[in-house]
Design an enzyme around this catalytic site. Structure first.
Site, PDB file in Angstrom:
ATOM      1  N   GLU A  76     -23.465 -22.605 -35.947  1.00  0.00           N
ATOM      2  CA  GLU A  76     -22.532 -21.561 -35.503  1.00  0.00           C
ATOM      3  C   GLU A  76     -22.077 -20.637 -36.647  1.00  0.00           C
ATOM      4  OE1 GLU A  76     -18.401 -21.596 -32.795  1.00  0.00           O
ATOM      5  OE2 GLU A  76     -19.230 -23.445 -33.639  1.00  0.00           O
TER       6      GLU A  76
ATOM      7  N   LYS B  10     -19.524 -16.102 -27.703  1.00  0.00           N
ATOM      8  CA  LYS B  10     -18.889 -17.340 -27.248  1.00  0.00           C
ATOM      9  C   LYS B  10     -17.776 -17.056 -26.241  1.00  0.00           C
ATOM     10  CE  LYS B  10     -16.892 -21.553 -29.321  1.00  0.00           C
ATOM     11  NZ  LYS B  10     -16.545 -22.163 -30.638  1.00  0.00           N
TER      12      LYS B  10
ATOM     13  N   CYS C 194     -20.951 -24.290 -29.158  1.00  0.00           N
ATOM     14  CA  CYS C 194     -19.965 -25.318 -29.524  1.00  0.00           C
ATOM     15  C   CYS C 194     -19.015 -25.667 -28.366  1.00  0.00           C
ATOM     16  CB  CYS C 194     -19.209 -24.868 -30.766  1.00  0.00           C
ATOM     17  SG  CYS C 194     -18.372 -26.206 -31.652  1.00  0.00           S
TER      18      CYS C 194
END
Length: 292
Positions: A43, A115, A152
């Site tokens: 990430e 994200k 994530c």
């Protein structure tokens, strides 16, 4: 397509943007040498998942999707005839985004994802959240495959992988930056099982604060005609050390399995799930730092 090899780059970041670019390019070349079809970074690789508290410093450390940093991986993807999934802190108004771009083997950006589930209880409240999940048709040297992405904390919401499955994803790429302990790994195992998809996760190694390696991949195939009972869908789980870890997905087997098994979208009743789109939140789940 018999197999698709995804290189999970479990790498320690450098201290500069150029250092991360050069190290990233080097490990992409190494991945090609060992047969990778797709390379996946952990990430926010351009900053090593560092989110400055000062907003001006945060904005200054972000890069555009057409920046030299991002474009260098697109160019290398074409040169190597290999797909590359690069991650970065993206310039965006009013605040940067936590972004993933997938370049195909011709150097085309076929998927850009920001994200959705930012960690608003931590430093990511200073970032702009994404709005949707996306799936791309990826032309690899082994054939075409449908690729989705989540990042994530997205893993902790079944809706993330479910939407990607409904949009056709066969493999979901997951850049990561957190301790991958038994429960988080179990979440990935569950997402693969319930959606009959392959899931590949790249994490930072031990030594990067709040990270411990254990990059992993699951093929989602819980039952094989040749086996008695169920099987572990785990393809690979790395240790804590830095390195390249190859996840070898049996794409033809995954497709055959999806054509006959009972999970995914086979027996859903979405007309009965209306509560899932309600925005109402009640105790004990009310959080003062929640952002829509």
């Amino acid at each position: 397509m018999k197999n698709l090899k995804v290189a999970l780059l479990q790498l320690m970041p450098e201290n500069t943007l150029d250092g991360n670019m050069q190290k990233g390019l080097e490990y992409c070349r190494k991945s090609k040498e060992i047969g990778a079809d797709i390379v996946l970074f952990p990430e926010m690789w351009n900053v090593g998942y560092n989110i400055p508290k000062d907003v001006n410093e945060l904005k200054a450390s972000a890069v555009a999707t057409n920046s030299e940093f991002v474009n260098s991986f697109g160019k290398l993807a074409k040169d190597l005839n290999m797909a590359i999934g690069i991650t970065f802190l993206e310039k965006h108004d009013p605040l940067p985004r936590n972004t993933f771009c997938l370049f195909d083997r011709f150097g085309n950006n076929v998927l850009t994802y920001a994200k959705v589930h930012t960690c608003d209880f931590g430093d990511e409240f200073r970032l702009t959240a994404g709005n949707d999940f996306y799936v791309a048709d990826l032309d690899t040297a082994q054939g075409n495959v449908k690729i989705g992405a989540m990042i994530c904390y997205d893993r902790e919401f079944p809706e993330s992988a479910r939407i990607l499955m409904l949009k056709g994803a066969e493999i979901i790429l997951v850049p990561n930056a957190c301790p991958m302990e038994i429960n988080r790994i179990s979440q990935l195992r569950a997402r693969a099982y319930e959606n009959m998809v392959g899931i590949a996760t790249a994490n930072y190694p031990k030594g990067k604060p709040d990270c411990n390696g254990h990059s992993s991949a699951f093929d989602g195939i819980a039952y094989k005609p040749s086996d008695f009972g169920s099987r572990d869908t785990l393809i690979i789980e790395a240790g804590e050390q830095e390195g390249i870890y190859i996840a070898d997905f049996p794409i033809d087997e995954i497709r055959e399995y999806r054509s006959r098994e009972v999970h995914g979208n086979s027996y859903r009743h979405p007309e009965k799930y209306k509560l899932l789109i309600s925005e109402r939140i009640e105790e004990p789940f009310i959080r003062k730092d929640y952002r829509k």
